[in-house]
Enzyme design. Structure first.
Site, mmCIF file in Angstrom:
data_model
loop_
_atom_site.group_PDB
_atom_site.id
_atom_site.type_symbol
_atom_site.label_atom_id
_atom_site.label_comp_id
_atom_site.label_asym_id
_atom_site.label_seq_id
_atom_site.Cartn_x
_atom_site.Cartn_y
_atom_site.Cartn_z
ATOM 1 N N ARG A 138 0.821 -1.206 0.000
ATOM 2 C CA ARG A 138 0.000 0.000 0.000
ATOM 3 C C ARG A 138 0.863 1.268 0.000
ATOM 4 O O ARG A 138 0.672 2.152 -0.835
ATOM 5 C CB ARG A 138 -0.923 0.021 1.229
ATOM 6 C CG ARG A 138 -1.918 -1.111 1.323
ATOM 7 C CD ARG A 138 -2.904 -1.117 0.157
ATOM 8 N NE ARG A 138 -3.647 0.131 0.070
ATOM 9 C CZ ARG A 138 -4.131 0.635 -1.064
ATOM 10 N NH1 ARG A 138 -3.924 -0.005 -2.205
ATOM 11 N NH2 ARG A 138 -4.822 1.750 -1.068
ATOM 12 N N THR A 258 9.411 3.139 6.860
ATOM 13 C CA THR A 258 8.050 3.663 6.925
ATOM 14 C C THR A 258 7.263 2.960 8.035
ATOM 15 O O THR A 258 6.153 2.470 7.824
ATOM 16 C CB THR A 258 7.326 3.509 5.577
ATOM 17 O OG1 THR A 258 7.206 2.112 5.265
ATOM 18 C CG2 THR A 258 8.065 4.216 4.467
ATOM 19 N N CYS A 289 1.845 6.599 10.820
ATOM 20 C CA CYS A 289 0.887 7.565 10.271
ATOM 21 C C CYS A 289 0.211 8.343 11.395
ATOM 22 O O CYS A 289 0.008 9.560 11.298
ATOM 23 C CB CYS A 289 -0.148 6.856 9.405
ATOM 24 S SG CYS A 289 -1.051 5.532 10.249
ATOM 25 N N THR A 319 -6.246 -2.351 8.285
ATOM 26 C CA THR A 319 -5.043 -2.454 7.456
ATOM 27 C C THR A 319 -4.800 -3.915 7.081
ATOM 28 O O THR A 319 -5.453 -4.829 7.588
ATOM 29 C CB THR A 319 -3.814 -1.902 8.184
ATOM 30 O OG1 THR A 319 -3.544 -2.712 9.338
ATOM 31 C CG2 THR A 319 -4.035 -0.463 8.625
#
Length: 481
Positions: A138, A258, A289, A319
């Site tokens: 993603r 990330t 995030c 997710t």
């Protein structure tokens, strides 16, 4: 002429003006490496209607609609200047010009406002920095879209390769198809072709080599002509320095994770602590995030009011680490069907605040509920402040932060009375303050912060990559300190 005729004539006139802006914006981007913004929103590669919508959106944060008739003179003024690579905000130019009482012409004011982008002090265009994506899920595919989009000028960052495990069947074709079509973020803006002979995906002229590997220590990137590259690990398999160091292979100079980093890996939230990255640091994390969503507004509140303690509750979209249907999962509750249940789970965002804001002494706790939506989450930030305030004062402060502060690319602001999560799919900000939901009672403030946990976060990652690569261009007019 009827009222309807007047309205249509006005619309057609604004369409014509917006149409005339497109080639100017395009030339500045391609020839000068200048990104034209409107209140932090890029106008590069936007349609006529998109340009008009962006101008109209200004009413939500600036109090009144901004017209293309107001911004076009500033755009034209930019064409007469010998600009270096930069980002120039037409909205801020128009707003500050309105408040200027010196009687300068638009051309004189514009030249003064962007003085740092011209003359001997301007940045010079440079060769692009190679980027490698390790993992193509993603976040990896959204990063690819953003990197391809930013490659239009031929400078800055250049996506050279993605590294994935070899799948069965038409692996390359299927990965290209997933880049081309996205159920949440829509179609790729451009063209994508596949060269199976060289294992290459070509997206808008950017050749992306697909490298198949199960082990980062087996790849020599120089064999693919990749040198001094920044590798972005999107897998989350390795999160400490020892594991991430496996990526430091020939051709790779730095690694960006990330996911929240562990141990002594710096957790970076762009706009807040990216300037603490040491030049010789090879491994950094972009945190999560949710951390990116809460830390910028938390800093904005702490700087103005002081924060004694706080709690963040995230209502988070499901997710890929959850199960589609009930099945075994190593974590509690996440084994239950993601699209059918609200799932209480943990979040590391609260503990990550200390890494991003080490000067903040307030204790921040946190928890999370995964809910049956595929994208866009909301963080509810409940703060005890060091002084009493009012709802109006906090709204004015956060609105101003979103417009003129160094955090204006991180914090957005909306007062739309019927805003819901879908409205924020594709937002490039780390978080969006919902003005209508804000609650203030004396020294207690509760902020409701929307965030696109996929795309908004990916934009933050790209900003960090730009910073460590040395191609993060300055914005003019300069934001207020």
């Amino acid at each position: 002429m009827t009222v309807n005729d007047d309205v249509l004539t006005n619309w057609n006139s604004r369409e014509e003006i917006a149409e005339s802006m497109i080639p100017i914006i395009g030339r500045l981007h391609r020839e000068k490496d200048v990104t034209v913004l409107l209140y932090s929103r890029s106008l590069v590669n936007k349609s006529v209607v998109s340009i008009l919508k962006t101008h109209r959106f200004a009413r939500q944060i600036a109090g009144g609609e901004l017209s293309v008739t107001e911004t076009l003179p500033f755009l034209r003024a930019l064409t007469s200047l010998d600009l270096g690579p930069s980002q120039i905000d037409l909205g801020m130019l128009a707003a500050t010009y309105k408040n200027d009482t010196r009687g300068l012409t638009v051309e004189e004011f514009t030249a003064e406002a962007v003085a740092g982008a011209v003359g001997p002090d301007k940045l010079e265009r440079r060769e692009p920095r190679d980027v490698v994506l390790y993992g193509f899920g993603r976040i990896g595919r959204l990063l690819a879209r953003l990197l391809v989009e930013k490659a239009g000028s031929g400078n800055g960052l250049r996506l050279r390769a993605v590294v994935v495990r070899k799948g069965k069947g038409d692996d390359l074709v299927k990965r290209a198809s997933l880049l081309r079509r996205d159920s949440i973020h829509g179609q790729f803006n451009g063209t994508i072709t596949v060269d199976e002979a060289t294992n290459t995906i070509i997206a808008n002229g950017t050749a992306i080599r697909v490298i198949y590997s199960d082990d980062p220590t087996t790849v020599d990137y120089t064999e693919y002509g990749i040198n001094d590259a920044i590798l972005v690990d999107n897998t989350g398999i390795w999160r400490d320095r020892e594991g991430l160091s496996k990526h430091l292979r020939p051709g790779i100079a730095k690694v960006v994770l990330t996911a929240p980093g562990k141990g002594d890996v710096p957790n970076i939230v762009h706009g807040v602590n990216h300037d603490t990255i040491k030049p010789d640091e090879q491994i950094i994390s972009c945190a999560s995030c949710t951390t990116n969503a809460i830390v910028p507004p938390l800093k904005a509140m702490a700087d103005e009011y002081g924060v004694l303690r706080g709690h963040v509750e995230t209502v988070h979209s499901y997710t890929n680490d959850q199960n589609l249907l009930d099945n075994y999962h190593s974590s509690d509750r996440r084994g239950r069907a993601a699209a059918l249940n609200m799932v209480i789970t943990e979040t590391g965002a609260a503990s990550a605040v200390a890494k991003a804001l080490p000067d903040l002494k307030a204790k921040i706790s946190g928890s999370s509920i995964r809910v049956p939506v595929p994208d866009v989450s909301i963080a509810i930030l409940n703060l005890q402040l060091a002084r009493e305030t009012t709802r109006e004062e906090v709204l004015d402060h956060l609105r101003e932060v979103s417009l003129t502060s160094p955090l204006r690319r991180q914090i957005d602001f909306t007062n739309a009375p019927d805003a819901v999560s879908n409205d924020f799919i594709g937002s490039r900000h780390a978080s969006i303050v919902d003005a209508g939901a804000l609650k203030v009672d004396g020294d207690n403030a509760i902020l409701y912060l929307w965030y696109d946990n996929e795309f908004g976060y990916s934009c933050q990652v790209v900003r960090v990559v730009q910073h460590v690569s040395g191609v993060e261009y300055p914005t003019y007019p300069a934001p207020a300190a």
